[in-house]
Design a protein around this motif. Sequence first.
Motif, PDB file in Angstrom:
ATOM      1  N   LEU A  58       0.828  -1.211   0.000  1.00  0.00           N
ATOM      2  CA  LEU A  58       0.000   0.000   0.000  1.00  0.00           C
ATOM      3  C   LEU A  58       0.861   1.259   0.000  1.00  0.00           C
ATOM      4  CD1 LEU A  58      -2.759   1.381   0.238  1.00  0.00           C
ATOM      5  CD2 LEU A  58      -2.572   1.165   2.733  1.00  0.00           C
ATOM      6  N   GLY A  59       1.844   1.299   0.887  1.00  0.00           N
ATOM      7  CA  GLY A  59       2.723   2.460   0.935  1.00  0.00           C
ATOM      8  C   GLY A  59       3.508   2.637  -0.357  1.00  0.00           C
ATOM      9  N   GLY A  60       3.990   1.529  -0.914  1.00  0.00           N
ATOM     10  CA  GLY A  60       4.770   1.600  -2.144  1.00  0.00           C
ATOM     11  C   GLY A  60       3.965   2.045  -3.347  1.00  0.00           C
ATOM     12  N   VAL A  61       2.736   1.568  -3.457  1.00  0.00           N
ATOM     13  CA  VAL A  61       1.876   1.932  -4.585  1.00  0.00           C
ATOM     14  C   VAL A  61       1.534   3.421  -4.549  1.00  0.00           C
ATOM     15  CG1 VAL A  61      -0.457   1.658  -5.513  1.00  0.00           C
ATOM     16  CG2 VAL A  61       0.911  -0.356  -4.979  1.00  0.00           C
ATOM     17  N   ILE A  62       1.305   3.948  -3.351  1.00  0.00           N
ATOM     18  CA  ILE A  62       1.009   5.375  -3.216  1.00  0.00           C
ATOM     19  C   ILE A  62       2.205   6.217  -3.660  1.00  0.00           C
ATOM     20  CG2 ILE A  62       0.570   7.229  -1.541  1.00  0.00           C
ATOM     21  CD1 ILE A  62      -1.063   5.189   0.081  1.00  0.00           C
ATOM     22  N   ALA A  63       3.399   5.757  -3.306  1.00  0.00           N
ATOM     23  CA  ALA A  63       4.603   6.551  -3.578  1.00  0.00           C
ATOM     24  C   ALA A  63       5.121   6.414  -5.003  1.00  0.00           C
ATOM     25  CB  ALA A  63       5.709   6.146  -2.607  1.00  0.00           C
ATOM     26  N   ALA A  64       4.813   5.302  -5.691  1.00  0.00           N
ATOM     27  CA  ALA A  64       5.435   5.015  -6.990  1.00  0.00           C
ATOM     28  C   ALA A  64       5.256   6.121  -8.033  1.00  0.00           C
ATOM     29  CB  ALA A  64       4.921   3.674  -7.519  1.00  0.00           C
ATOM     30  N   PRO A  65       4.033   6.614  -8.278  1.00  0.00           N
ATOM     31  CA  PRO A  65       3.895   7.674  -9.296  1.00  0.00           C
ATOM     32  C   PRO A  65       4.649   8.943  -8.930  1.00  0.00           C
ATOM     33  CG  PRO A  65       1.765   6.682  -8.779  1.00  0.00           C
ATOM     34  CD  PRO A  65       2.729   6.204  -7.738  1.00  0.00           C
ATOM     35  N   LEU A  66       4.620   9.303  -7.642  1.00  0.00           N
ATOM     36  CA  LEU A  66       5.331  10.508  -7.204  1.00  0.00           C
ATOM     37  C   LEU A  66       6.830  10.339  -7.392  1.00  0.00           C
ATOM     38  CD1 LEU A  66       5.391  13.272  -5.857  1.00  0.00           C
ATOM     39  CD2 LEU A  66       5.342  12.120  -3.636  1.00  0.00           C
ATOM     40  N   ALA A  67       7.349   9.139  -7.090  1.00  0.00           N
ATOM     41  CA  ALA A  67       8.781   8.886  -7.237  1.00  0.00           C
ATOM     42  C   ALA A  67       9.215   8.992  -8.690  1.00  0.00           C
ATOM     43  CB  ALA A  67       9.128   7.511  -6.678  1.00  0.00           C
ATOM     44  N   ALA A  68       8.384   8.486  -9.599  1.00  0.00           N
ATOM     45  CA  ALA A  68       8.716   8.563 -11.025  1.00  0.00           C
ATOM     46  C   ALA A  68       8.793  10.011 -11.501  1.00  0.00           C
ATOM     47  CB  ALA A  68       7.669   7.788 -11.839  1.00  0.00           C
ATOM     48  N   TRP A  69       7.978  10.863 -10.918  1.00  0.00           N
ATOM     49  CA  TRP A  69       8.015  12.287 -11.252  1.00  0.00           C
ATOM     50  C   TRP A  69       9.211  12.974 -10.601  1.00  0.00           C
ATOM     51  CZ3 TRP A  69       7.393  16.709  -8.089  1.00  0.00           C
ATOM     52  CH2 TRP A  69       7.264  17.918  -8.794  1.00  0.00           C
ATOM     53  N   LEU A  70       9.511  12.578  -9.348  1.00  0.00           N
ATOM     54  CA  LEU A  70      10.595  13.206  -8.597  1.00  0.00           C
ATOM     55  C   LEU A  70      11.979  12.862  -9.124  1.00  0.00           C
ATOM     56  CD1 LEU A  70       9.437  12.823  -4.875  1.00  0.00           C
ATOM     57  CD2 LEU A  70       9.681  14.946  -6.152  1.00  0.00           C
ATOM     58  N   VAL A  71      12.060  11.785  -9.950  1.00  0.00           N
ATOM     59  CA  VAL A  71      13.369  11.328 -10.404  1.00  0.00           C
ATOM     60  C   VAL A  71      14.149  12.428 -11.131  1.00  0.00           C
ATOM     61  CG1 VAL A  71      12.650  10.439 -12.659  1.00  0.00           C
ATOM     62  CG2 VAL A  71      14.551   9.368 -11.481  1.00  0.00           C
ATOM     63  N   ARG A  72      13.437  13.422 -11.669  1.00  0.00           N
ATOM     64  CA  ARG A  72      14.107  14.517 -12.361  1.00  0.00           C
ATOM     65  C   ARG A  72      14.464  15.668 -11.425  1.00  0.00           C
ATOM     66  NH1 ARG A  72      10.979  15.095 -18.189  1.00  0.00           N
ATOM     67  NH2 ARG A  72      10.796  12.877 -18.641  1.00  0.00           N
ATOM     68  N   HIS A  73      14.014  15.598 -10.181  1.00  0.00           N
ATOM     69  CA  HIS A  73      14.164  16.757  -9.293  1.00  0.00           C
ATOM     70  C   HIS A  73      14.934  16.472  -8.000  1.00  0.00           C
ATOM     71  CE1 HIS A  73      11.257  18.788 -11.885  1.00  0.00           C
ATOM     72  NE2 HIS A  73      10.491  17.718 -11.787  1.00  0.00           N
ATOM     73  N   VAL A  74      14.910  15.233  -7.500  1.00  0.00           N
ATOM     74  CA  VAL A  74      15.565  14.922  -6.223  1.00  0.00           C
ATOM     75  C   VAL A  74      17.047  14.640  -6.445  1.00  0.00           C
ATOM     76  CG1 VAL A  74      15.623  13.325  -4.266  1.00  0.00           C
ATOM     77  CG2 VAL A  74      13.435  14.006  -5.254  1.00  0.00           C
ATOM     78  N   PRO A  75      17.943  15.241  -5.652  1.00  0.00           N
ATOM     79  CA  PRO A  75      19.378  14.974  -5.791  1.00  0.00           C
ATOM     80  C   PRO A  75      19.711  13.541  -5.389  1.00  0.00           C
ATOM     81  CG  PRO A  75      18.994  17.001  -4.546  1.00  0.00           C
ATOM     82  CD  PRO A  75      17.679  16.300  -4.648  1.00  0.00           C
ATOM     83  N   PRO A  76      20.085  12.679  -6.307  1.00  0.00           N
ATOM     84  CA  PRO A  76      20.394  11.282  -5.986  1.00  0.00           C
ATOM     85  C   PRO A  76      21.556  11.144  -5.011  1.00  0.00           C
ATOM     86  CG  PRO A  76      20.121  11.583  -8.351  1.00  0.00           C
ATOM     87  CD  PRO A  76      20.173  12.942  -7.745  1.00  0.00           C
ATOM     88  N   ARG A  77      22.505  12.059  -5.095  1.00  0.00           N
ATOM     89  CA  ARG A  77      23.699  11.961  -4.248  1.00  0.00           C
ATOM     90  C   ARG A  77      23.332  12.008  -2.764  1.00  0.00           C
ATOM     91  NH1 ARG A  77      29.141  14.749  -6.098  1.00  0.00           N
ATOM     92  NH2 ARG A  77      30.574  13.552  -4.797  1.00  0.00           N
ATOM     93  N   ILE A  78      22.460  12.930  -2.393  1.00  0.00           N
ATOM     94  CA  ILE A  78      22.085  13.102  -0.989  1.00  0.00           C
ATOM     95  C   ILE A  78      21.219  11.941  -0.516  1.00  0.00           C
ATOM     96  CG2 ILE A  78      20.869  14.597   0.639  1.00  0.00           C
ATOM     97  CD1 ILE A  78      21.604  16.959  -1.204  1.00  0.00           C
ATOM     98  N   LEU A  79      20.245  11.541  -1.332  1.00  0.00           N
ATOM     99  CA  LEU A  79      19.378  10.423  -0.962  1.00  0.00           C
ATOM    100  C   LEU A  79      20.169   9.131  -0.816  1.00  0.00           C
ATOM    101  CD1 LEU A  79      16.066  10.825  -2.999  1.00  0.00           C
ATOM    102  CD2 LEU A  79      16.326  10.769  -0.527  1.00  0.00           C
ATOM    103  N   GLY A  80      21.096   8.897  -1.728  1.00  0.00           N
ATOM    104  CA  GLY A  80      21.898   7.681  -1.675  1.00  0.00           C
ATOM    105  C   GLY A  80      22.741   7.608  -0.415  1.00  0.00           C
ATOM    106  N   SER A  81      23.320   8.738  -0.019  1.00  0.00           N
ATOM    107  CA  SER A  81      24.114   8.767   1.207  1.00  0.00           C
ATOM    108  C   SER A  81      23.250   8.515   2.435  1.00  0.00           C
ATOM    109  CB  SER A  81      24.820  10.127   1.346  1.00  0.00           C
ATOM    110  OG  SER A  81      25.749  10.315   0.309  1.00  0.00           O
ATOM    111  N   ALA A  82      22.063   9.093   2.444  1.00  0.00           N
ATOM    112  CA  ALA A  82      21.160   8.933   3.590  1.00  0.00           C
ATOM    113  C   ALA A  82      20.713   7.486   3.742  1.00  0.00           C
ATOM    114  CB  ALA A  82      19.949   9.848   3.434  1.00  0.00           C
TER     115      ALA A  82
END
Length: 311
Positions: free
Chosen positions: A212-236
């Motif tokens: 349930l949590g994953g399905v809710i987040a999936a579309p937003l994550a696909a959109w965020l892929v162009r905006h969220v800094p991968p470097r910071i998320l990966g380190s966290a």
Amino acid sequence: MRTLILLALAGLGAQLVDGSLGMAYGVTSTTLLLAVGTNPAAASATVHLAEIGTTLVSGASHWRFGNVDWRVVAKIGVPGAIGAFAGATVLSSLSTAVAEPAMSLILLALGLYLLGRFTFVGFSSRNLGKPLRKRFLSPLGLVAGFVDATGGGGWGPVGTPAILASGRLEPRKVIGSIDTSEFLVTVAASIGFLAGLGSEGVNWTWAGALLLGGVIAAPLAAWLVRHVPPRILGSAVGGIIVLTNTKTLLGSDWIGAGGAVSTTVYVVLYAVWAAALAYSVREHRRNAAREREEEAAAAAGTDVKEGAPSA
């Protein structure tokens, strides 16, 4: 009920990261299930069953936003499914006493890789546009699928950096293609776990909460892929995984560390993690400022050239 809510939130957060980075849903969710005392094989089985739904929605979302290269999906997905089925079969046959520290060791290695990879290494674009060959993608898929099933996650941590490192596919399409091909991997792993454990070895309620949590987040994550800094998320995410699985290993029969030793290790790890996050943020800001300066310089040069004839 509290546990289900926490699992749903964990699934949402894990999918946000996974959809933005192309990795970490399985590793993060499995780490959480191990932390609350779930059998390693059952934890991986529960996560993979939830991922059938999350990867399907995530893949559709990435396709909708143009983040998928279907040639890569075909070349890496099928070998990945074979490796995942084999890995699920191996893990199902291991005893809990052996499997729990072994899985934590795999997850710890993946966490360290994530932490180091995204803290210190940037993306190379020198080979962008060159084709990714089957002789590279097939072995990669086989290994990543096996690690994914035995470690409760690993498809993204193994596959995404390897393809990114080649520099032949732009990052958003690497992430979208890995997330989409993961559907085949999760289906194969789930079949392997159900064959080895039976349906009684899976916590269906927990799988539903993660789903349930994953399905809710999936579309937003696909959109965020162009905006969220991968470097910071990966380190966290890498830091969280390292800390959690270090705790499991220190308390296992393999090590059995005392309180003083454990405390010292945790203090060092927290310090390293904080330093890695600070470095990631600093480097991200520095690179962003450099890119803005280069764009401004390029624009100024263009303006001068365009204005020259009329001078």
